[in-house]
Scaffold this active site. Structure first.
Site, PDB file in Angstrom:
ATOM      1  N   ASP A   1       3.104  -2.896  -0.751  1.00 39.74           N
ATOM      2  CA  ASP A   1       3.107  -1.433  -0.835  1.00 39.74           C
ATOM      3  C   ASP A   1       1.886  -0.852  -0.116  1.00 39.74           C
ATOM      4  OD1 ASP A   1       5.348  -1.553  -2.376  1.00 39.74           O
ATOM      5  OD2 ASP A   1       4.291  -1.268  -4.281  1.00 39.74           O
TER       6      ASP A   1
HETATM    7  N1  URA Z   1       4.851  -5.357  -6.573  1.00 37.92           N
HETATM    8  C1  URA Z   1       4.480  -4.065  -6.355  1.00 37.92           C
HETATM    9  O1  URA Z   1       4.691  -3.179  -7.189  1.00 37.92           O
HETATM   10  N2  URA Z   1       3.870  -3.779  -5.181  1.00 37.92           N
HETATM   11  C2  URA Z   1       3.598  -4.713  -4.232  1.00 37.92           C
HETATM   12  O2  URA Z   1       3.026  -4.380  -3.174  1.00 37.92           O
HETATM   13  C3  URA Z   1       3.994  -6.045  -4.472  1.00 37.92           C
HETATM   14  C4  URA Z   1       4.610  -6.329  -5.654  1.00 37.92           C
END
Ligand code: URA
Length: 239
Positions: free
Chosen positions: A110
């Site tokens: 993310d």
């Molecule tokens: N789970 C999440 O919420 N974000 C990420 O970047 C990876 C796993």
């Protein structure tokens, strides 16, 4: 989320015809005249399959000579795991142009997540890592707003039902590192999975950092935003 491209396997006659914008009958003739070579060997079979890393020449002139590339990056928070974005800087913007031009991302992080990110131009390799049946474990260090308790461990292990996708998450390992910090290991990658799982406890994630993918650990010598090529043993560790 799977972001790798399809493997670029194709028949040699299709490749030459598209590459030189000529019809397939002309390609057949070239093949019959032994003017086309794949990996140094002249061929005349129009159905021979090549991939993106086959070395292809016509009359000794190189038409394709891609080399597989494998990189690990220490992704900073605030940079998008994408090849293009209208709003934010992308991880590709952190690489020099020549290196980043043909790479894709193996398993996004993310925008606000950081840590180990793999990039490659080898779609077969990235597919192996991302294939759900291969259950490659990804490990994250998560910092929370509120204190943790043992109830999290069983809830993560038992799985959580996500109505939107109509799935129950696979058993996830949660280890409490300190009151506000946990290490979570997943063998799948649902949309915002970790944030949504902590969301069930109304406990916002303050920071999320990927530590490893399978046996491959983020190199501690990589500063935030830096990347380096993988060694061949590292490539085979995960692919
Ligand atoms: N789970 C999440 O919420 N974000 C990420 O970047 C990876 C796993």
């Amino acid at each position: 989320m799977i972001t790798e491209r399809r493997s670029k396997r194709t028949r040699i006659d299709r490749f030459i015809s598209a590459h030189l914008e000529i019809n397939r009958r002309d390609v057949k003739l070239m093949l019959a005249q032994k003017r086309i070579a794949i990996n140094g060997i002249a061929i005349n079979d129009s159905q021979q399959v090549i991939d993106e890393f086959s070395h292809v020449t016509l009359d000794g002139q190189v038409l394709q000579a891609n080399k597989p590339k494998y990189l690990m990056m220490n992704k900073p928070a605030g940079v998008v795991s994408a090849t293009k974005d209208e709003q934010h800087r992308t991880v590709i913007d952190l690489l020099d142009k020549a290196t980043g031009s043909d790479l894709h991302i193996v398993g996004r992080l993310d925008l606000n997540s950081s840590g180990l990110l793999l990039l490659t131009n080898d779609s077969r390799w990235s597919r192996k890592i991302m294939a759900p049946e291969n259950k490659v474990e990804k490990r994250y260090r998560v910092t929370l707003e509120k204190p943790l308790s043992d109830a999290y461990i069983s809830a993560f292990y038992e799985g959580m039902y996500f109505a939107y996708e109509d799935i129950t998450t696979k058993p996830a390992k949660l280890e409490i590192v300190s009151d506000y910090v946990a290490d979570v290991s997943l063998t799948e990658g649902r949309y915002h999975q970790i944030k949504r799982m902590f969301g069930r406890f109304r406990n916002p994630v303050l920071a999320l950092h990927r530590l490893s993918i399978g046996p491959l650990l983020l190199d501690p010598r990589l500063a935030v935003g830096e990347s380096r090529e993988l060694q061949s043993e590292e490539v085979s560790l995960v692919g």
